[in-house]
Design an enzyme around this catalytic site. Structure first.
Site, mmCIF file in Angstrom:
data_model
loop_
_atom_site.group_PDB
_atom_site.id
_atom_site.type_symbol
_atom_site.label_atom_id
_atom_site.label_comp_id
_atom_site.label_asym_id
_atom_site.label_seq_id
_atom_site.Cartn_x
_atom_site.Cartn_y
_atom_site.Cartn_z
ATOM 1 N N HIS A 230 9.097 -3.384 3.527
ATOM 2 C CA HIS A 230 8.684 -3.588 2.139
ATOM 3 C C HIS A 230 9.899 -3.898 1.266
ATOM 4 O O HIS A 230 9.842 -4.760 0.380
ATOM 5 C CB HIS A 230 8.028 -2.321 1.592
ATOM 6 N N GLY B 115 4.774 -10.301 3.819
ATOM 7 C CA GLY B 115 5.528 -10.234 5.063
ATOM 8 C C GLY B 115 4.891 -11.053 6.173
ATOM 9 O O GLY B 115 3.663 -11.081 6.314
ATOM 10 N N GLU B 116 5.728 -11.684 6.981
ATOM 11 C CA GLU B 116 5.222 -12.367 8.187
ATOM 12 C C GLU B 116 4.688 -11.366 9.195
ATOM 13 O O GLU B 116 3.984 -11.729 10.129
ATOM 14 C CB GLU B 116 6.340 -13.204 8.820
ATOM 15 N N ALA C 60 3.970 4.015 1.011
ATOM 16 C CA ALA C 60 4.625 4.528 2.228
ATOM 17 C C ALA C 60 5.706 3.526 2.643
ATOM 18 O O ALA C 60 5.734 3.046 3.778
ATOM 19 C CB ALA C 60 3.617 4.775 3.344
ATOM 20 N N LEU C 61 6.577 3.247 1.713
ATOM 21 C CA LEU C 61 7.501 2.125 1.852
ATOM 22 C C LEU C 61 8.553 2.351 2.935
ATOM 23 O O LEU C 61 8.990 3.476 3.173
ATOM 24 C CB LEU C 61 8.205 1.866 0.513
ATOM 25 N N HIS C 62 8.934 1.241 3.559
ATOM 26 C CA HIS C 62 10.021 1.239 4.545
ATOM 27 C C HIS C 62 10.857 -0.010 4.316
ATOM 28 O O HIS C 62 10.589 -0.771 3.373
ATOM 29 C CB HIS C 62 9.440 1.308 5.969
ATOM 30 N N MET D 71 0.839 -1.202 0.000
ATOM 31 C CA MET D 71 0.000 0.000 0.000
ATOM 32 C C MET D 71 0.875 1.254 0.000
ATOM 33 O O MET D 71 0.401 2.347 0.330
ATOM 34 C CB MET D 71 -0.935 0.002 1.209
HETATM 35 P P1 AMP Z 1 1.383 -2.920 3.525
HETATM 36 O O1 AMP Z 1 1.919 -1.867 2.618
HETATM 37 O O2 AMP Z 1 1.422 -2.547 4.964
HETATM 38 O O3 AMP Z 1 0.069 -3.479 3.057
HETATM 39 O O4 AMP Z 1 2.411 -4.130 3.413
HETATM 40 C C1 AMP Z 1 2.769 -4.672 2.173
HETATM 41 C C2 AMP Z 1 3.560 -5.933 2.400
HETATM 42 O O5 AMP Z 1 4.739 -5.647 3.149
HETATM 43 C C3 AMP Z 1 2.786 -6.984 3.189
HETATM 44 O O6 AMP Z 1 3.075 -8.270 2.668
HETATM 45 C C4 AMP Z 1 3.360 -6.815 4.581
HETATM 46 O O7 AMP Z 1 3.266 -7.977 5.373
HETATM 47 C C5 AMP Z 1 4.802 -6.498 4.266
HETATM 48 N N1 AMP Z 1 5.426 -5.816 5.412
HETATM 49 C C6 AMP Z 1 4.982 -4.709 6.047
HETATM 50 N N2 AMP Z 1 5.789 -4.400 7.080
HETATM 51 C C7 AMP Z 1 6.765 -5.356 7.108
HETATM 52 C C8 AMP Z 1 7.885 -5.607 7.948
HETATM 53 N N3 AMP Z 1 8.178 -4.819 8.979
HETATM 54 N N4 AMP Z 1 8.663 -6.676 7.671
HETATM 55 C C9 AMP Z 1 8.371 -7.496 6.631
HETATM 56 N N5 AMP Z 1 7.323 -7.302 5.797
HETATM 57 C C10 AMP Z 1 6.525 -6.255 6.032
#
Ligand code: AMP
Length: 279
Positions: free
Chosen positions: A38, A148-149, A33-35, A31
């Site tokens: 991601h 991500g787990e 707002a990458l860190h 979604m």
């Molecule tokens: P999101 O943008 O929050 O929907 O996350 C996108 C993907 O990144 C999903 O598969 C999340 O599980 C993964 N993700 C988010 N934060 C982390 C993290 N700290 N470590 C590993 N994977 C992550």
């Protein structure tokens, strides 16, 4: 050079070219707002496949009307720079109207695994997630998709829907990336005030302690109660759940010989944090 496409036809055309060249394709749905969490998924995809597509889409269907869709962090220019630096090949960043064309009706529901834990506290959440992930998998048709787990139940939901719908894709789970103090990286961490950010790492600490105790043979229910009390004492309110569960089904852990997972969701002010660890 990083390509950007905003429509499904453009995405399909790019992936078709890759396939004609015999390249294996990796998909990393996000979604934005990458860190670094991601980016760990992106790097894993780059290391495993020849071509990597990252998707940026804040999916309105996984937010309830009372949740934070409007204020969810959006940073597309920065995201594109990070994705390009990482070396990915394509970004798919559709508008909501491209994802959900006029008259869109169909929803994917995964049943029980989407109704417990997060599903109980966020009704409709996993239907929104399952629908958008199914669409992304069918649009891009990757060989491997990376999740991500950090969002452990989501990972299992996605595995379930891929299996049940015979979608020919491998779903790869990537370990959680954490700040040095243990807090799982998350786009919503940006909402935390300084004082909340100081409390936040207690979530991971408490989960690790519960997991260690469960692995040593202590009772699941007692550990759930103790962890909940510790989170409350640290300043979390409310604590939605702390649950020791079977790592595959997420049902109550009855068989001590099977792998367990300890999962939790708790609030700091206006921010809801989730985390989980293996036990
Ligand atoms: P999101 O943008 O929050 O929907 O996350 C996108 C993907 O990144 C999903 O598969 C999340 O599980 C993964 N993700 C988010 N934060 C982390 C993290 N700290 N470590 C590993 N994977 C992550």
């Amino acid at each position: 050079m990083l390509g950007i496409v905003r429509d499904v036809a453009g995405l399909r055309a790019r992936v078709r070219d890759w396939r004609q060249d015999g390249a294996a394709v990796g998909l990393v749905p996000t979604m934005g707002a990458l860190h670094e969490g991601h980016l760990a998924l992106v790097r894993r995809s780059l290391a495993t496949t020849e071509r990597t597509c990252v998707t940026l889409f804040v999916n309105p269907r996984q937010f309830s009307p009372t949740e934070d869709f409007a204020r969810y962090p959006r940073a597309e220019a920065r995201d594109l720079a990070l994705i390009e630096d990482a070396g990915a090949h394509l970004v798919f960043a559709p508008e909501a109207a491209e994802m959900y064309r006029e008259g869109h009706q169909t929803e994917v529901s995964v049943g029980r695994i989407g109704e417990i834990l997060e599903g109980e506290f966020r009704p409709g959440f996993f239907a929104g997630v399952a629908t958008v992930v199914t669409k992304l998998l069918l649009q891009a048709q990757p060989d491997i998709a990376f999740f991500g787990e950090k969002d452990y139940q989501q990972l299992l939901v996605v595995r379930r829907l891929a299996r049940d719908l015979d979608i020919p894709v491998e779903i790869a789970g990537v370990p959680t990336v954490r700040a040095p103090d243990g807090l799982a990286l998350a786009s919503r961490n940006a909402y935390l005030s300084d004082s909340e950010r100081a409390i936040a790492p207690a979530l991971y600490r408490v989960l690790v302690a519960a997991a260690t105790n469960v692995a040593a043979g202590k009772k699941a229910k007692a550990e759930e109660a103790r962890a909940t009390a510790e989170l409350k004492a640290a300043g979390f309110a409310p604590v939605d759940y702390v649950a020791v569960r079977d790592a595959e089904s997420l049902e109550e852990a009855r068989d001590p010989h099977r792998a367990h997972r300890v999962l939790a969701a708790a609030w700091l002010g206006q921010t809801r944090l989730i985390d989980n660890v293996a036990a």
